[in-house]
Every structure is written in C-alpha cells, then in structure tokens.
Design an enzyme around this catalytic site. Structure first.
Site, PDB file in Angstrom:
ATOM      1  N   HIS A 146      -8.357  -4.520  -5.244  1.00 27.25           N
ATOM      2  CA  HIS A 146      -8.335  -4.313  -3.795  1.00 27.25           C
ATOM      3  C   HIS A 146      -9.413  -3.312  -3.393  1.00 27.25           C
ATOM      4  CE1 HIS A 146      -6.900  -3.114   0.186  1.00 27.25           C
ATOM      5  NE2 HIS A 146      -6.281  -4.289   0.213  1.00 27.25           N
ATOM      6  N   LYS A 167       0.854  -1.202   0.000  1.00 26.55           N
ATOM      7  CA  LYS A 167       0.000   0.000   0.000  1.00 26.55           C
ATOM      8  C   LYS A 167       0.889   1.251   0.000  1.00 26.55           C
ATOM      9  CE  LYS A 167      -3.240  -2.678   2.664  1.00 26.55           C
ATOM     10  NZ  LYS A 167      -4.148  -2.789   3.776  1.00 26.55           N
ATOM     11  N   GLU A 177     -11.272 -10.789   0.591  1.00 29.72           N
ATOM     12  CA  GLU A 177     -10.945  -9.712   1.521  1.00 29.72           C
ATOM     13  C   GLU A 177     -12.221  -9.137   2.144  1.00 29.72           C
ATOM     14  OE1 GLU A 177     -10.281  -6.014  -0.336  1.00 29.72           O
ATOM     15  OE2 GLU A 177      -9.097  -5.176   1.283  1.00 29.72           O
TER      16      GLU A 177
HETATM   17  P1  PGA Z   1      -3.934  -6.151   6.738  1.00 27.24           P
HETATM   18  O1  PGA Z   1      -4.255  -5.684   5.227  1.00 27.24           O
HETATM   19  O2  PGA Z   1      -3.275  -7.479   6.631  1.00 27.24           O
HETATM   20  O3  PGA Z   1      -3.038  -5.079   7.291  1.00 27.24           O
HETATM   21  O4  PGA Z   1      -5.259  -6.215   7.451  1.00 27.24           O
HETATM   22  C1  PGA Z   1      -4.791  -6.616   4.317  1.00 27.24           C
HETATM   23  C2  PGA Z   1      -5.351  -5.982   3.071  1.00 27.24           C
HETATM   24  O5  PGA Z   1      -5.287  -4.781   2.865  1.00 27.24           O
HETATM   25  O6  PGA Z   1      -5.927  -6.708   2.234  1.00 27.24           O
END
Ligand code: PGA
Length: 282
Positions: A121, A51, A193
């Site tokens: 995403h 990210k 997700e």
């Molecule tokens: P995280 O992020 O593992 O920090 O919860 C996962 C994602 O953005 O899919």
C-alpha cells in the site's frame, strides 16, 4: 531526477518531457496482445483496508458485529459472487505476537486464522519507505506460506504529472511478480491505487482511466508471466470507491473488485458496493 521540476521553463524541460514520453511509449508498446477476462466463475473481490481508522477494541467489536450482521443479510448469490476480505492492522488479530521483536510472520497470521495479507500500500511505500524489493520478499513469503496476497501498486501525483504512471506501475509490478510461482496466481489480487485518488478530498480517477490501467496490467502479466496467470489473478481498483461511484467501476472489463478505505468502515455502504459488484456485468 525530480529536481527537473524546479528548473526554469524552457528548451531543456521540453526536451526532457519529450524524452520521457518516448521512454514511456517504448515501455508500453511491447505489451500488445489483449487477453480476455471471461471466467464467469471467478469471484469478484472486495477488500476493506481499516488502516488506523479503528483504534480501540470496542470499536473493532462494534464494526465486526456490524460486518457479520451485514454479511448474514446478503443473498447466497451475492456471497457466491463476491469475496469480502477485511484487512485490520495486525494488532487487532486475536493474540499477541510471539517471535522476533516487533515482527509478524506468515505462520503467525495463518495460526490465527488469517487467509490473506495486504502488501505494498502507498502508506507503507511512501510513509514507511518499503522498497519494491522488500515488498517482493513479503509477497513471496506470504504466498509460499499459503496466504493470499493483495498487492497494491500505484503512482504518486508527480509521477502521473510527469507521464511516468505506467513506468511506475510496471516497475512495482515486475519487482513483485518475481516471487510468484505459476500455481500461486489464483491467490493474488492486484490493487491499482492511483495515490492521487485516495482519501478525503482526492481527485477521482475516471472509470476510463481505471480500465486503461487494468487492461495494461493484464497485458503486462500476460507478457511477463503467462495468459494463465493474467486470467487467474484478480485486478481491482482502489481510491475513493463509494456506494455512488461503484457502479461505474464495477462494469469495467478489467476491474474485478475493489479495495476500499472509508467505505469499508460503513456497513451500509459496503453492502451496497457488494450488491453493485454482484450485479455487475464487467
Ligand atoms: P479510500 O482509501 O477508499 O478511503 O480512498 C483507499 C486506499 O487507501 O487504498
């Protein structure tokens, strides 16, 4: 449709909830057969989604050095069993882009040595308003250019509350799979997700629920595409996976890896998750 939530509680709301439950059931029921995922040679998948957590070239260099050291310290068995895929924002690839203003093509990524892309995403869907159609076009272009694709799908908190999780996943997946050719499925990773389970302070998704969704997605791909496609792609889970909880998810039959956000920035956690995956019986 979501203005329903602002209506006073009463008869109309109950009828709507009932109606939605029936629709959801109708959508779930046709997907019945349960293909088995028993290819022992299939590599498990661990994607890291950086990210915007890494914002300077010094930080990138440091993280890459740590990742290389960590990867070098793994056993050959662990490396054989788990594929590690790092997804930086494209600004941190080797060279500046050439082409249409602000656009990055699949060919550019390939020419820089990239082998896959992360698409769909929730940050892109919800903050940058990427549509199912746009994501489907990107999936098609990336695969036809020879890249692998991690396709992220997931429901928002209100979609879950309203009993629309499976409908949302089905809509997102069906749009994206239109552009996938039969021989491309082994380059596809699906990342479930649940948006409510992602990031700091999120509600964890129970392993039981992650398995229910993984199994649903596999049945859906079997029904809509083929059993071969469902067996060739990898179904993964993403949302607050860390070194403590990875073991519970890793043992699930229809979870063949993870995409991690925060845990991917810490090579000690990442190493532990790789170890867990490599030793899992899922
Ligand atoms: P995280 O992020 O593992 O920090 O919860 C996962 C994602 O953005 O899919």
């Amino acid at each position: 449709m979501w203005s329903f939530m602002m209506w006073p509680r009463g008869h109309k709301v109950d009828l709507l909830v009932l109606f939605m439950c029936i629709i959801t059931l109708m959508l779930i029921l046709p997907v019945e057969s349960h293909p088995q995922n028993n290819d022992q040679n299939k590599r498990l998948f661990l994607g890291c989604n950086w990210k915007c957590a890494v914002e300077t070239t010094d930080e990138v260099d440091e993280l890459c050095d740590n990742l290389n050291r960590m990867w070098g310290s793994l056993s050959s068995e662990e490396k054989r069993k788990v594929e590690l895929c790092v997804n930086p924002p494209y600004v941190y690839l080797d060279r500046p882009n050439i082409g249409n203003t602000g656009t990055t093509t699949a060919k550019m990524l390939l020419s820089l040595g990239c082998s896959s892309v992360l698409l769909g995403h929730s940050d892109r869907r919800n903050n940058l308003h990427e549509t199912d159609q746009l994501i489907s076009d990107k999936v098609k272009k990336a695969l036809s250019a020879g890249l692998g694709v991690t396709l992220t799908i997931g429901e928002l908190p209100y979609q879950r509350t309203w009993g629309l999780a499976l409908l949302t996943l089905r809509k997102q997946l069906e749009a994206a799979i239109k552009g996938i050719q039969p021989n491309e499925w082994d380059r596809v990773v699906i990342a479930y997700e649940p948006v409510w389970a992602v990031g700091e302070g999120a509600t964890p998704c129970s392993p039981k629920e992650a398995q229910r969704i993984g199994s649903y997605l596999r049945r859906l791909i079997t029904k809509r595409v083929s059993a071969d496609a469902a067996a060739a792609c990898r179904l993964t889970y993403t949302g607050s996976v860390n070194e403590q909880n990875a073991v519970e998810y890793a043992s699930l039959e229809d979870v063949e890896g993870f995409v991690v956000g925060r845990a991917g920035l810490d090579t000690t956690s990442l190493r532990s998750i790789i170890h867990t995956l490599a030793n899992s019986s899922g």
